[in-house]
Design a protein around this motif. Structure first.
Motif, PDB file in Angstrom:
ATOM      1  N   ARG A 197       0.832  -1.211   0.000  1.00 64.52           N
ATOM      2  CA  ARG A 197       0.000   0.000   0.000  1.00 64.52           C
ATOM      3  C   ARG A 197       0.864   1.258   0.000  1.00 64.52           C
ATOM      4  O   ARG A 197       0.543   2.245  -0.668  1.00 64.52           O
ATOM      5  CB  ARG A 197      -0.944  -0.001   1.190  1.00 64.52           C
ATOM      6  CG  ARG A 197      -2.080  -0.986   1.032  1.00 64.52           C
ATOM      7  CD  ARG A 197      -2.981  -1.015   2.234  1.00 64.52           C
ATOM      8  NE  ARG A 197      -4.147  -1.851   1.966  1.00 64.52           N
ATOM      9  CZ  ARG A 197      -4.868  -2.422   2.914  1.00 64.52           C
ATOM     10  NH1 ARG A 197      -4.572  -2.245   4.189  1.00 64.52           N
ATOM     11  NH2 ARG A 197      -5.908  -3.170   2.590  1.00 64.52           N
ATOM     12  N   ARG A 198       1.975   1.237   0.745  1.00 66.84           N
ATOM     13  CA  ARG A 198       2.889   2.384   0.786  1.00 66.84           C
ATOM     14  C   ARG A 198       3.559   2.590  -0.578  1.00 66.84           C
ATOM     15  O   ARG A 198       3.682   3.721  -1.060  1.00 66.84           O
ATOM     16  CB  ARG A 198       3.935   2.167   1.886  1.00 66.84           C
ATOM     17  CG  ARG A 198       4.794   3.366   2.177  1.00 66.84           C
ATOM     18  CD  ARG A 198       5.705   3.181   3.397  1.00 66.84           C
ATOM     19  NE  ARG A 198       6.650   2.081   3.214  1.00 66.84           N
ATOM     20  CZ  ARG A 198       6.562   0.886   3.799  1.00 66.84           C
ATOM     21  NH1 ARG A 198       5.558   0.612   4.617  1.00 66.84           N
ATOM     22  NH2 ARG A 198       7.468  -0.056   3.574  1.00 66.84           N
ATOM     23  N   ILE A 199       3.970   1.496  -1.207  1.00 64.63           N
ATOM     24  CA  ILE A 199       4.583   1.552  -2.534  1.00 64.63           C
ATOM     25  C   ILE A 199       3.590   2.135  -3.539  1.00 64.63           C
ATOM     26  O   ILE A 199       3.922   3.033  -4.326  1.00 64.63           O
ATOM     27  CB  ILE A 199       5.044   0.144  -2.963  1.00 64.63           C
ATOM     28  CG1 ILE A 199       6.211  -0.320  -2.085  1.00 64.63           C
ATOM     29  CG2 ILE A 199       5.415   0.106  -4.441  1.00 64.63           C
ATOM     30  CD1 ILE A 199       6.474  -1.814  -2.132  1.00 64.63           C
ATOM     31  N   ILE A 200       2.382   1.631  -3.506  1.00 64.38           N
ATOM     32  CA  ILE A 200       1.348   2.091  -4.434  1.00 64.38           C
ATOM     33  C   ILE A 200       1.009   3.560  -4.196  1.00 64.38           C
ATOM     34  O   ILE A 200       0.869   4.333  -5.146  1.00 64.38           O
ATOM     35  CB  ILE A 200       0.101   1.190  -4.356  1.00 64.38           C
ATOM     36  CG1 ILE A 200       0.417  -0.170  -5.008  1.00 64.38           C
ATOM     37  CG2 ILE A 200      -1.110   1.849  -5.015  1.00 64.38           C
ATOM     38  CD1 ILE A 200      -0.662  -1.226  -4.822  1.00 64.38           C
ATOM     39  N   ALA A 201       0.915   3.964  -2.934  1.00 67.14           N
ATOM     40  CA  ALA A 201       0.595   5.366  -2.629  1.00 67.14           C
ATOM     41  C   ALA A 201       1.660   6.308  -3.188  1.00 67.14           C
ATOM     42  O   ALA A 201       1.335   7.349  -3.780  1.00 67.14           O
ATOM     43  CB  ALA A 201       0.441   5.561  -1.124  1.00 67.14           C
ATOM     44  N   ALA A 202       2.924   5.944  -3.035  1.00 62.13           N
ATOM     45  CA  ALA A 202       4.008   6.783  -3.554  1.00 62.13           C
ATOM     46  C   ALA A 202       3.978   6.820  -5.079  1.00 62.13           C
ATOM     47  O   ALA A 202       4.184   7.875  -5.697  1.00 62.13           O
ATOM     48  CB  ALA A 202       5.361   6.272  -3.058  1.00 62.13           C
ATOM     49  N   ALA A 203       3.703   5.684  -5.677  1.00 64.42           N
ATOM     50  CA  ALA A 203       3.628   5.615  -7.137  1.00 64.42           C
ATOM     51  C   ALA A 203       2.436   6.434  -7.648  1.00 64.42           C
ATOM     52  O   ALA A 203       2.561   7.167  -8.638  1.00 64.42           O
ATOM     53  CB  ALA A 203       3.533   4.163  -7.586  1.00 64.42           C
ATOM     54  N   GLY A 250       7.637   4.388  -6.519  1.00 65.32           N
ATOM     55  CA  GLY A 250       7.115   3.318  -5.671  1.00 65.32           C
ATOM     56  C   GLY A 250       8.233   2.538  -4.994  1.00 65.32           C
ATOM     57  O   GLY A 250       8.172   2.255  -3.797  1.00 65.32           O
ATOM     58  N   ALA A 251       9.254   2.176  -5.763  1.00 63.45           N
ATOM     59  CA  ALA A 251      10.370   1.402  -5.219  1.00 63.45           C
ATOM     60  C   ALA A 251      11.110   2.179  -4.133  1.00 63.45           C
ATOM     61  O   ALA A 251      11.530   1.604  -3.112  1.00 63.45           O
ATOM     62  CB  ALA A 251      11.325   0.995  -6.344  1.00 63.45           C
TER      63      ALA A 251
END
Length: 131
Positions: free
Chosen positions: A8-14, A127-128
């Motif tokens: 979820r954190r990766i997706i939010a940043a992306a 995201g990464a």
């Protein structure tokens, strides 16, 4: 291990990066085994890119290399030429898939699709970095 909270954190940043560049995206996160943990299709993102984003994430994990690098090495005459037809044509050789590492070990992948290659790559990188 990548948790759902990590995904979820990766997706939010992306998603944030995709909004900044004004391009709706499909964003996928897979675990160490290449299994889908989470996927988001932003409003107005291409439905044809859902599958591509998931396959980019899988490819990044399956070969522990970014899909951008894999694409560069899979041109005619290069070492990975024809790799895109392996694994039942599941391998993606477009920019936008990045392995996710923890402690120097690949533990998953993020895949992004929906824009130009450089846009997909920039969103995947965002995201990464959040991981």
């Amino acid at each position: 291990m990548i948790t759902l909270a990590d995904a979820r954190r990766i997706i939010a940043a992306a998603e944030q990066k995709a909004q900044e560049i004004g391009q709706p995206m499909n964003i996928a996160v897979v675990d160490q085994g290449g299994n889908l943990i989470a996927h988001v299709r932003m409003d107005n993102a291409w439905i044809g890119s859902v599958d591509i984003s998931i396959k980019k994430a899988w490819t990044a994990r399956a070969f522990d290399i970014s899909t951008k690098e894999l694409a560069e090495n899979s041109q005619s005459g290069d070492q990975f030429f024809g790799i895109h037809v392996s694994n039942d044509c599941r391998v993606m050789i477009f920019a936008g898939g990045i392995p996710l590492k923890r402690g120097g070990q690949v533990v998953g992948g993020v895949g992004v699709s929906g824009g130009l290659g450089k846009q997909d790559q920039a969103v995947a990188e965002a995201g990464a970095e959040a991981f």
